[in-house]
Scaffold this active site. Structure first.
Site, PDB file in Angstrom:
ATOM      1  N   THR A  69      -1.322  86.971 -20.591  1.00  0.00           N
ATOM      2  CA  THR A  69      -0.977  85.655 -19.807  1.00  0.00           C
ATOM      3  C   THR A  69      -2.123  85.430 -18.835  1.00  0.00           C
ATOM      4  O   THR A  69      -2.600  84.267 -18.864  1.00  0.00           O
ATOM      5  CB  THR A  69       0.420  85.611 -19.062  1.00  0.00           C
ATOM      6  OG1 THR A  69       1.332  86.115 -19.878  1.00  0.00           O
ATOM      7  CG2 THR A  69       0.788  84.401 -18.468  1.00  0.00           C
ATOM      8  N   HIS A  89      -0.271  78.521 -25.751  1.00  0.00           N
ATOM      9  CA  HIS A  89       1.215  79.466 -25.391  1.00  0.00           C
ATOM     10  C   HIS A  89       1.412  79.750 -26.983  1.00  0.00           C
ATOM     11  O   HIS A  89       1.053  79.155 -27.665  1.00  0.00           O
ATOM     12  CB  HIS A  89       2.188  78.312 -25.009  1.00  0.00           C
ATOM     13  CG  HIS A  89       3.544  78.858 -25.054  1.00  0.00           C
ATOM     14  ND1 HIS A  89       4.141  79.833 -24.214  1.00  0.00           N
ATOM     15  CD2 HIS A  89       4.451  78.632 -26.198  1.00  0.00           C
ATOM     16  CE1 HIS A  89       5.548  80.189 -24.798  1.00  0.00           C
ATOM     17  NE2 HIS A  89       5.406  79.505 -26.226  1.00  0.00           N
ATOM     18  N   ARG A  98       0.118  86.315 -31.050  1.00  0.00           N
ATOM     19  CA  ARG A  98       0.100  86.905 -29.578  1.00  0.00           C
ATOM     20  C   ARG A  98      -1.171  87.779 -29.149  1.00  0.00           C
ATOM     21  O   ARG A  98      -1.657  87.761 -28.099  1.00  0.00           O
ATOM     22  CB  ARG A  98       1.356  87.661 -29.340  1.00  0.00           C
ATOM     23  CG  ARG A  98       2.657  86.685 -29.288  1.00  0.00           C
ATOM     24  CD  ARG A  98       2.783  86.082 -28.027  1.00  0.00           C
ATOM     25  NE  ARG A  98       3.116  86.901 -26.822  1.00  0.00           N
ATOM     26  CZ  ARG A  98       3.491  86.493 -25.486  1.00  0.00           C
ATOM     27  NH1 ARG A  98       3.590  85.061 -25.297  1.00  0.00           N
ATOM     28  NH2 ARG A  98       3.492  87.322 -24.624  1.00  0.00           N
ATOM     29  N   ASN A 150      -3.728  78.704 -18.705  1.00  0.00           N
ATOM     30  CA  ASN A 150      -4.164  79.771 -19.703  1.00  0.00           C
ATOM     31  C   ASN A 150      -4.458  79.140 -21.029  1.00  0.00           C
ATOM     32  O   ASN A 150      -4.275  80.111 -22.030  1.00  0.00           O
ATOM     33  CB  ASN A 150      -3.686  81.204 -19.534  1.00  0.00           C
ATOM     34  CG  ASN A 150      -2.209  80.648 -19.961  1.00  0.00           C
ATOM     35  OD1 ASN A 150      -1.692  79.493 -19.864  1.00  0.00           O
ATOM     36  ND2 ASN A 150      -1.183  81.756 -19.774  1.00  0.00           N
ATOM     37  N   LYS A 156      -2.609  73.845 -24.382  1.00  0.00           N
ATOM     38  CA  LYS A 156      -2.040  73.236 -23.139  1.00  0.00           C
ATOM     39  C   LYS A 156      -3.042  72.154 -22.524  1.00  0.00           C
ATOM     40  O   LYS A 156      -4.237  72.017 -23.044  1.00  0.00           O
ATOM     41  CB  LYS A 156      -1.944  74.420 -22.107  1.00  0.00           C
ATOM     42  CG  LYS A 156      -0.865  75.557 -22.653  1.00  0.00           C
ATOM     43  CD  LYS A 156      -0.765  76.427 -21.544  1.00  0.00           C
ATOM     44  CE  LYS A 156       0.402  77.527 -21.814  1.00  0.00           C
ATOM     45  NZ  LYS A 156       0.704  78.323 -20.960  1.00  0.00           N
ATOM     46  N   TYR A 212      10.536  75.493 -21.375  1.00  0.00           N
ATOM     47  CA  TYR A 212      10.317  76.623 -20.452  1.00  0.00           C
ATOM     48  C   TYR A 212      11.626  77.313 -19.786  1.00  0.00           C
ATOM     49  O   TYR A 212      11.525  77.655 -18.656  1.00  0.00           O
ATOM     50  CB  TYR A 212       9.131  76.420 -19.434  1.00  0.00           C
ATOM     51  CG  TYR A 212       7.837  76.586 -20.147  1.00  0.00           C
ATOM     52  CD1 TYR A 212       7.351  77.717 -20.577  1.00  0.00           C
ATOM     53  CD2 TYR A 212       6.885  75.635 -19.993  1.00  0.00           C
ATOM     54  CE1 TYR A 212       5.990  77.836 -21.356  1.00  0.00           C
ATOM     55  CE2 TYR A 212       5.603  75.463 -20.462  1.00  0.00           C
ATOM     56  CZ  TYR A 212       5.211  76.937 -21.216  1.00  0.00           C
ATOM     57  OH  TYR A 212       3.942  76.890 -21.535  1.00  0.00           O
ATOM     58  N   GLU A 225      11.835  77.617 -29.808  1.00  0.00           N
ATOM     59  CA  GLU A 225      10.672  76.470 -29.282  1.00  0.00           C
ATOM     60  C   GLU A 225      10.238  75.829 -30.566  1.00  0.00           C
ATOM     61  O   GLU A 225       9.873  74.462 -30.243  1.00  0.00           O
ATOM     62  CB  GLU A 225       9.338  77.642 -28.958  1.00  0.00           C
ATOM     63  CG  GLU A 225       9.532  78.393 -27.569  1.00  0.00           C
ATOM     64  CD  GLU A 225       8.689  79.221 -27.635  1.00  0.00           C
ATOM     65  OE1 GLU A 225       8.538  79.895 -26.434  1.00  0.00           O
ATOM     66  OE2 GLU A 225       7.506  79.450 -28.058  1.00  0.00           O
TER      67      GLU A 225
HETATM   68  P1  CMP Z   1       2.839  80.989 -21.288  1.00  0.00           P
HETATM   69  O1  CMP Z   1       2.622  81.909 -22.235  1.00  0.00           O
HETATM   70  O2  CMP Z   1       3.186  79.694 -21.819  1.00  0.00           O
HETATM   71  O3  CMP Z   1       4.322  81.175 -20.527  1.00  0.00           O
HETATM   72  C1  CMP Z   1       4.828  80.801 -19.399  1.00  0.00           C
HETATM   73  C2  CMP Z   1       3.694  80.212 -18.561  1.00  0.00           C
HETATM   74  O4  CMP Z   1       3.955  80.409 -17.300  1.00  0.00           O
HETATM   75  C3  CMP Z   1       2.503  81.021 -18.901  1.00  0.00           C
HETATM   76  O5  CMP Z   1       1.926  80.861 -19.975  1.00  0.00           O
HETATM   77  C4  CMP Z   1       1.449  80.607 -17.568  1.00  0.00           C
HETATM   78  O6  CMP Z   1       0.983  79.325 -18.064  1.00  0.00           O
HETATM   79  C5  CMP Z   1       2.645  80.308 -16.560  1.00  0.00           C
HETATM   80  N1  CMP Z   1       2.759  81.357 -15.481  1.00  0.00           N
HETATM   81  C6  CMP Z   1       3.249  82.569 -16.076  1.00  0.00           C
HETATM   82  N2  CMP Z   1       3.364  83.395 -14.841  1.00  0.00           N
HETATM   83  C7  CMP Z   1       2.845  82.899 -14.086  1.00  0.00           C
HETATM   84  C8  CMP Z   1       2.360  82.953 -12.732  1.00  0.00           C
HETATM   85  N3  CMP Z   1       2.495  83.986 -11.901  1.00  0.00           N
HETATM   86  N4  CMP Z   1       1.985  81.913 -11.843  1.00  0.00           N
HETATM   87  C9  CMP Z   1       1.866  80.738 -12.300  1.00  0.00           C
HETATM   88  N5  CMP Z   1       1.800  80.423 -13.521  1.00  0.00           N
HETATM   89  C10 CMP Z   1       2.411  81.341 -14.388  1.00  0.00           C
END
Ligand code: CMP
Length: 141
Positions: free
Chosen positions: A93, A117, A87, A114, A11, A51, A128
């Site tokens: 997450t 993904h 994963r 984070n 990311k 998304y 995806e």
């Molecule tokens: P990802 O695994 O890419 O899937 C969805 C993304 O949304 C997640 O990683 C985070 O980057 C973001 N995300 C998920 N939950 C939250 C949350 N509660 N607040 C902000 N961002 C979130």
């Protein structure tokens, strides 16, 4: 189980912090095969499509802003049980809760920023991969 393909994104935070090499290297050392790799800048439309399962959630707008804020590195990885293996390598997450040794556990203190993904199921992997890559960009080797 069996040989699977999965989609991984490094990311904007991972790219801007200079973690591309470190992250790709972990997947290579694990034995996963890189079948496609490119840097892209998501348009708002592509990001919303990617998304789409999160549309309507409170963090959706912020997530779209974040993921379109700088380039991401996208890749297709292949290997035995690649979806669940990757994963586990990235961790949960929320970077604050991800265990040390996982990518998020080692490099993130945030739920949104984070670093990576990865697809969470066979169905999401298929979807995806097709959002980000054309089949011609994926090399069987
Ligand atoms: P990802 O695994 O890419 O899937 C969805 C993304 O949304 C997640 O990683 C985070 O980057 C973001 N995300 C998920 N939950 C939250 C949350 N509660 N607040 C902000 N961002 C979130």
């Amino acid at each position: 189980m069996g040989i699977e393909e999965t989609l991984v994104l490094i990311k904007p935070d991972g790219v801007q912090r200079g973690l591309i090499g470190e992250i790709i290297s972990r997947f290579e050392r694990k034995g996963l095969r890189i079948k496609a790799l490119k840097m892209i800048l998501f348009t708002r439309e592509k990001a919303e499509e990617f998304y789409s399962v999160h549309r309507g959630k409170p963090f959706f707008e912020s997530l779209i802003k974040f993921i379109t804020s700088a380039p991401v590195v996208a890749m297709v990885l292949e290997g035995d049980s690649a979806i669940s293996v990757v994963r586990r390598m990235i961790g949960p997450t929320d970077g604050r809760e991800a265990p040390p040794g996982t990518i998020r556990g080692d490099y993130s203190l945030s739920i949104q920023e984070n670093v990576v993904h990865a697809s969470d199921s066979l169905e999401s992997a298929r979807r995806e991969i097709s959002v980000v890559f054309s089949r011609g960009e994926i090399i069987d080797w």
